[in-house]
Design an enzyme around this catalytic site. Sequence first.
Site, PDB file in Angstrom:
ATOM      1  N   SER A 199       0.835  -1.206   0.000  1.00 39.55           N
ATOM      2  CA  SER A 199       0.000   0.000   0.000  1.00 39.55           C
ATOM      3  C   SER A 199       0.872   1.260   0.000  1.00 39.55           C
ATOM      4  O   SER A 199       1.745   1.420   0.860  1.00 39.55           O
ATOM      5  CB  SER A 199      -0.885  -0.024   1.251  1.00 39.55           C
ATOM      6  N   THR A 237     -10.798   1.688 -15.276  1.00 35.46           N
ATOM      7  CA  THR A 237      -9.784   2.609 -15.794  1.00 35.46           C
ATOM      8  C   THR A 237      -8.755   2.904 -14.699  1.00 35.46           C
ATOM      9  O   THR A 237      -9.115   3.210 -13.565  1.00 35.46           O
ATOM     10  CB  THR A 237     -10.458   3.912 -16.290  1.00 35.46           C
ATOM     11  N   CYS A 329      -7.758   1.680  13.010  1.00 34.93           N
ATOM     12  CA  CYS A 329      -9.170   1.288  13.090  1.00 34.93           C
ATOM     13  C   CYS A 329      -9.601   1.087  14.538  1.00 34.93           C
ATOM     14  O   CYS A 329     -10.753   1.210  14.869  1.00 34.93           O
ATOM     15  CB  CYS A 329      -9.444   0.013  12.302  1.00 34.93           C
TER      16      CYS A 329
HETATM   17  N1  PLP Z   1      -2.505  -4.466   6.291  1.00 37.49           N
HETATM   18  C1  PLP Z   1      -1.754  -3.834   7.204  1.00 37.49           C
HETATM   19  C2  PLP Z   1      -0.720  -4.596   7.960  1.00 37.49           C
HETATM   20  C3  PLP Z   1      -1.945  -2.466   7.451  1.00 37.49           C
HETATM   21  O1  PLP Z   1      -1.202  -1.852   8.370  1.00 37.49           O
HETATM   22  C4  PLP Z   1      -2.944  -1.779   6.714  1.00 37.49           C
HETATM   23  C5  PLP Z   1      -3.218  -0.353   6.988  1.00 37.49           C
HETATM   24  O2  PLP Z   1      -3.412   0.050   8.104  1.00 37.49           O
HETATM   25  C6  PLP Z   1      -3.677  -2.492   5.754  1.00 37.49           C
HETATM   26  C7  PLP Z   1      -3.438  -3.824   5.565  1.00 37.49           C
HETATM   27  C8  PLP Z   1      -4.707  -1.800   4.920  1.00 37.49           C
HETATM   28  O3  PLP Z   1      -4.097  -0.998   3.936  1.00 37.49           O
HETATM   29  P1  PLP Z   1      -4.913   0.203   3.220  1.00 37.49           P
HETATM   30  O4  PLP Z   1      -5.049   1.287   4.233  1.00 37.49           O
HETATM   31  O5  PLP Z   1      -4.055   0.596   2.065  1.00 37.49           O
HETATM   32  O6  PLP Z   1      -6.212  -0.355   2.774  1.00 37.49           O
END
Ligand code: PLP
Length: 377
Positions: A199, A237, A329
Amino acid sequence: MDVYFDNAASTIITKEVLDEMIKCQKDIFANPSSVHKFGRKAKTIIENCRSIISSKLKTSPGNIFFTSGGTEGDNMAIFSIARSKKIKNIITSRIEHPAVLQPIEHLMKNEKIFSHFVDTDKNGNIDYQHLSCLLSKFESNTLVSLMHANNEIGIINDIKKIGEICKKNNAFFHSDAVQTVCHYEIDLSAIYINSIAASAHKFHGPKGVGFIYLSEDTMIDPYIFGGGQERNMRAGTENISSILGMTKAFEIAYKNLEEESKYIYSLKEYMVEKLKNEFSGISFNGLSEFSEKSLNTVLSVNFPKSKSSEMLLFNLDIAGVMCSGGSACSSGTQIKSPVLSEINPEFDGKTVRFSFSKLNNIKEIDYTISVLKKLIL
Ligand code: PLP
């Protein structure tokens, strides 16, 4: 003073990345699927990005698929491998990100796939023997999903070793590498692994873009159907300026990796020493004091229960220090995160995650320590 110590949640987009994206938004307006000159130009930019990423990770451009970020990457890998490969059992751990655990739960409830949890110790280390033992029970059609590094406590798993165990047992292996891509060297040619998810906003790139790697022998059914983009795997796209911004951030991160990793680790080390000297009764999660097994970006600290511990995050925020209680979260709520509950169920104090980037400095740590000294009674 504002101090941003929440880089595991998201990093600051750098000027070079932003400039590249703005230029792209202005100049590259054609649809990359159009066959005319401007369309071909847009397509070339995307394919160039794919090549830059794949060559650094020692794989082929055809194995990289652009996504909207880590959550989509994990969902895409898990759902697609489970369905295309008729997976019957999934092995994961209780300290994975919800982007992994939720799709598995969905598959369990709705598609008659069984899930199994590998044991982890109080630092989040995987019990590799238990993994082998679980895998030996299933003949085939098994998917293992274990993250490269944990976003809340920083523990790093040995994905090479996990891959070898999976290979020996004929299992598919997905790893959420969101916290390690662009923070650590990853050589996909040297690891038995079917997929990883990354990401961009975790390495000073834009939000809402990422990529997954899928090995050649993991050819799966399309994840999103439509116009056939991303070689039919994920239609729609392409988000070209974000893909370009991510690639710029990727290049910058890997160009300066050694130097910046050392710098970030020195910040973590400095903060550990300061905390140890100033506060009694604190402890660290995920072997945070040992660089080789723990993310240099993440420092997870347990402050013992006291009059001030319950409101600690809130009061740090008021003083300008932005950090989190667990993952983004689960911060903002008073509920202990599932990861912290799993590794340290008895702990009744406050866990704070300080997460660093190359843009932080010692002054900010000193300020944070001075704030903590006032807050912790
Ligand atoms: N996996 C891990 C270990 C993460 O720390 C996060 C983001 O907090 C994600 C997945 C999710 O990534 P994104 O925010 O790009 O959806």
